[in-house]
Design an enzyme around this catalytic site. Structure first.
Site, PDB file in Angstrom:
ATOM      1  N   GLY A 130       0.757  -0.080   6.784  1.00 45.98           N
ATOM      2  CA  GLY A 130       0.564   0.999   5.835  1.00 45.98           C
ATOM      3  C   GLY A 130       0.188   0.463   4.480  1.00 45.98           C
ATOM      4  O   GLY A 130      -0.318  -0.650   4.347  1.00 45.98           O
ATOM      5  N   CYS A 131       0.443   1.242   3.470  1.00 41.65           N
ATOM      6  CA  CYS A 131       0.100   0.857   2.101  1.00 41.65           C
ATOM      7  C   CYS A 131       0.784  -0.456   1.730  1.00 41.65           C
ATOM      8  O   CYS A 131       1.988  -0.616   1.900  1.00 41.65           O
ATOM      9  CB  CYS A 131       0.531   1.966   1.140  1.00 41.65           C
ATOM     10  SG  CYS A 131       0.188   1.579  -0.585  1.00 41.65           S
ATOM     11  N   PHE A 132      -0.002  -1.375   1.202  1.00 41.06           N
ATOM     12  CA  PHE A 132       0.566  -2.683   0.868  1.00 41.06           C
ATOM     13  C   PHE A 132       1.569  -2.633  -0.275  1.00 41.06           C
ATOM     14  O   PHE A 132       2.383  -3.525  -0.420  1.00 41.06           O
ATOM     15  CB  PHE A 132      -0.492  -3.751   0.629  1.00 41.06           C
ATOM     16  CG  PHE A 132      -1.713  -3.386  -0.174  1.00 41.06           C
ATOM     17  CD1 PHE A 132      -1.678  -2.541  -1.261  1.00 41.06           C
ATOM     18  CD2 PHE A 132      -2.940  -3.926   0.187  1.00 41.06           C
ATOM     19  CE1 PHE A 132      -2.818  -2.239  -1.988  1.00 41.06           C
ATOM     20  CE2 PHE A 132      -4.096  -3.646  -0.529  1.00 41.06           C
ATOM     21  CZ  PHE A 132      -4.035  -2.790  -1.624  1.00 41.06           C
ATOM     22  N   TRP A 133       1.571  -1.576  -1.074  1.00 47.49           N
ATOM     23  CA  TRP A 133       2.546  -1.493  -2.170  1.00 47.49           C
ATOM     24  C   TRP A 133       3.976  -1.527  -1.646  1.00 47.49           C
ATOM     25  O   TRP A 133       4.822  -2.235  -2.165  1.00 47.49           O
ATOM     26  CB  TRP A 133       2.355  -0.214  -2.970  1.00 47.49           C
ATOM     27  CG  TRP A 133       1.052  -0.066  -3.691  1.00 47.49           C
ATOM     28  CD1 TRP A 133       0.123  -1.025  -3.959  1.00 47.49           C
ATOM     29  CD2 TRP A 133       0.546   1.144  -4.253  1.00 47.49           C
ATOM     30  NE1 TRP A 133      -0.933  -0.486  -4.641  1.00 47.49           N
ATOM     31  CE2 TRP A 133      -0.699   0.847  -4.843  1.00 47.49           C
ATOM     32  CE3 TRP A 133       1.022   2.445  -4.303  1.00 47.49           C
ATOM     33  CZ2 TRP A 133      -1.467   1.804  -5.494  1.00 47.49           C
ATOM     34  CZ3 TRP A 133       0.254   3.408  -4.946  1.00 47.49           C
ATOM     35  CH2 TRP A 133      -0.970   3.087  -5.538  1.00 47.49           C
TER      36      TRP A 133
END
Length: 168
Positions: free
Chosen positions: A6-9
């Site tokens: 998913g989102c790397f954040w």
């Protein structure tokens, strides 16, 4: 270790708090170098996934422990091409082994997971490309960003609750 979930954040935010991890960098893997930028990857036509590259001290944490955190708190390995509100192949669940030992460990780990549930996580190959600076340490620099509050802060809290001995 290079992992897509998913989102790397959020992936970066979780692994930054793991004892034995010395560095986490957001980036892309699975595509070509000329397509390794947020605008291109967001088009869903590059083959890249958003990933994190985790540098760790194997004397303090094993690759297997990182995979366990990855599959239990950092993302949902049952989701196909999505995580939370993020949809598309760039948000897929994938492990990018960096050597033969990691590949064997990932294969064994996924086989074990598949005994209890349907897993979407795949083992892939591809070079890591660092994401733009605006994406590095995003959660730490933007702790009150609505996306971070809703989607990533709960993952970090789950890490602390589920793996207190690995929390830092």
């Amino acid at each position: 270790a290079v992992l897509a979930g998913g989102c790397f954040w959020g992936m970066e935010a979780v692994f930054e708090h793991v004892r034995g991890v010395t560095d986490v960098v957001s980036g892309y893997a699975g595509g070509r170098s000329q397509d390794a930028n947020y605008r291109a990857v967001s088009s869903e036509r590059t083959g890249h996934a958003e990933v994190v590259r985790i540098t760790y001290d194997p004397a303090k944490i094993s690759y297997g422990q990182l995979l366990k955190i990855y599959a239990t708190v950092a993302h949902d390995p049952t989701q196909v091409n999505r995580q939370g509100p993020d949809v598309g192949p760039s948000y897929r669940s994938a492990i990018f082994p960096q050597n033969a030992a990691q590949r064997r460990a990932a294969e064994t780990f996924l086989a074990e997971l598949r005994r209890s549930k349907r897993i979407a996580t795949r083992i892939e190959t591809g070079r890591f490309y660092r994401a733009e600076e605006s994406h590095q340490d995003f959660a730490r620099r933007n702790p009150l960003h609505p996306y971070i509050l809703v989607h990533d802060r709960p993952k970090v809290a789950a890490l602390k609750r589920t793996y207190p001995k690995l929390w830092r």
